[in-house]
Scaffold this motif. Structure first.
Motif, PDB file in Angstrom:
ATOM      1  N   LYS A  82       0.840  -1.192   0.000  1.00  0.00           N
ATOM      2  CA  LYS A  82       0.000   0.000   0.000  1.00  0.00           C
ATOM      3  C   LYS A  82       0.882   1.250   0.000  1.00  0.00           C
ATOM      4  O   LYS A  82       1.870   1.324   0.717  1.00  0.00           O
ATOM      5  N   ASP A  83       0.530   2.223  -0.828  1.00  0.00           N
ATOM      6  CA  ASP A  83       1.237   3.501  -0.989  1.00  0.00           C
ATOM      7  C   ASP A  83       2.660   3.357  -1.526  1.00  0.00           C
ATOM      8  O   ASP A  83       3.467   4.277  -1.415  1.00  0.00           O
ATOM      9  N   ALA A  84       2.970   2.226  -2.109  1.00  0.00           N
ATOM     10  CA  ALA A  84       4.299   2.028  -2.696  1.00  0.00           C
ATOM     11  C   ALA A  84       4.388   2.748  -4.040  1.00  0.00           C
ATOM     12  O   ALA A  84       3.404   2.861  -4.766  1.00  0.00           O
ATOM     13  N   VAL A  85       5.565   3.247  -4.349  1.00  0.00           N
ATOM     14  CA  VAL A  85       5.822   3.886  -5.638  1.00  0.00           C
ATOM     15  C   VAL A  85       6.666   2.922  -6.465  1.00  0.00           C
ATOM     16  O   VAL A  85       7.679   2.421  -5.996  1.00  0.00           O
ATOM     17  N   TYR A  86       6.216   2.653  -7.675  1.00  0.00           N
ATOM     18  CA  TYR A  86       6.921   1.732  -8.555  1.00  0.00           C
ATOM     19  C   TYR A  86       7.566   2.498  -9.701  1.00  0.00           C
ATOM     20  O   TYR A  86       7.085   3.554 -10.103  1.00  0.00           O
ATOM     21  N   HIS A  87       8.631   1.958 -10.219  1.00  0.00           N
ATOM     22  CA  HIS A  87       9.329   2.555 -11.355  1.00  0.00           C
ATOM     23  C   HIS A  87       9.250   1.549 -12.493  1.00  0.00           C
ATOM     24  O   HIS A  87       9.859   0.475 -12.434  1.00  0.00           O
ATOM     25  N   CYS A 128      -4.945   4.910 -15.474  1.00  0.00           N
ATOM     26  CA  CYS A 128      -4.795   5.478 -14.125  1.00  0.00           C
ATOM     27  C   CYS A 128      -6.156   5.859 -13.552  1.00  0.00           C
ATOM     28  O   CYS A 128      -6.444   5.599 -12.384  1.00  0.00           O
ATOM     29  N   VAL A 140      -5.102   4.694  -9.903  1.00  0.00           N
ATOM     30  CA  VAL A 140      -3.671   4.632  -9.612  1.00  0.00           C
ATOM     31  C   VAL A 140      -3.059   5.964 -10.037  1.00  0.00           C
ATOM     32  O   VAL A 140      -2.933   6.243 -11.224  1.00  0.00           O
ATOM     33  N   LEU A 146       2.804   9.555 -10.654  1.00  0.00           N
ATOM     34  CA  LEU A 146       3.654  10.576 -10.063  1.00  0.00           C
ATOM     35  C   LEU A 146       4.590  11.194 -11.087  1.00  0.00           C
ATOM     36  O   LEU A 146       5.050  12.311 -10.913  1.00  0.00           O
ATOM     37  N   SER A 151       6.089   6.284 -13.230  1.00  0.00           N
ATOM     38  CA  SER A 151       6.108   6.048 -11.781  1.00  0.00           C
ATOM     39  C   SER A 151       4.697   6.165 -11.207  1.00  0.00           C
ATOM     40  O   SER A 151       4.225   7.260 -10.922  1.00  0.00           O
ATOM     41  N   ARG A 183       1.809   5.242  -8.148  1.00  0.00           N
ATOM     42  CA  ARG A 183       1.711   4.921  -6.714  1.00  0.00           C
ATOM     43  C   ARG A 183       0.526   3.969  -6.551  1.00  0.00           C
ATOM     44  O   ARG A 183      -0.576   4.269  -6.994  1.00  0.00           O
ATOM     45  N   ILE A 223      -2.205   2.687  -4.482  1.00  0.00           N
ATOM     46  CA  ILE A 223      -2.976   3.084  -3.304  1.00  0.00           C
ATOM     47  C   ILE A 223      -3.546   1.879  -2.582  1.00  0.00           C
ATOM     48  O   ILE A 223      -3.417   1.727  -1.380  1.00  0.00           O
TER      49      ILE A 223
END
Length: 71
Positions: A10-15, A44, A49, A52, A64, A66, A68
């Motif tokens: 949860k709330d992780a940011v992926y690249h 999104c 989603v 960012l 990128s 996030r 949720i």
């Protein structure tokens, strides 16, 4: 050998990244690049989603999001 499953937090940011093989272009033209950006925007919104950041060059595309609420 298969890759291990991605951990979804949860709330992780992926690249996320797509790169053309041998430094070749990943987009045919500006219209092609625009289609991908519109598709990402719709996705999104549909899956709630937030994006960012998004960067595109001729041979690479990075994004990128996030996460949720993981599935």
């Amino acid at each position: 050998m298969a890759r291990p499953l991605r951990v979804e937090l949860k709330d992780a940011v992926y690249h996320l990244r797509a790169r053309g093989p041998e430094k070749r272009a990943v987009f045919r033209d500006e219209q092609d690049r625009g289609r991908l950006v519109k598709l990402l925007a719709r996705s999104c919104a549909r899956y709630q989603v937030p994006a960012l950041g998004c960067v595109s060059a001729s041979n690479i595309f990075t994004y990128s999001p996030r996460l949720i609420d993981p599935i």
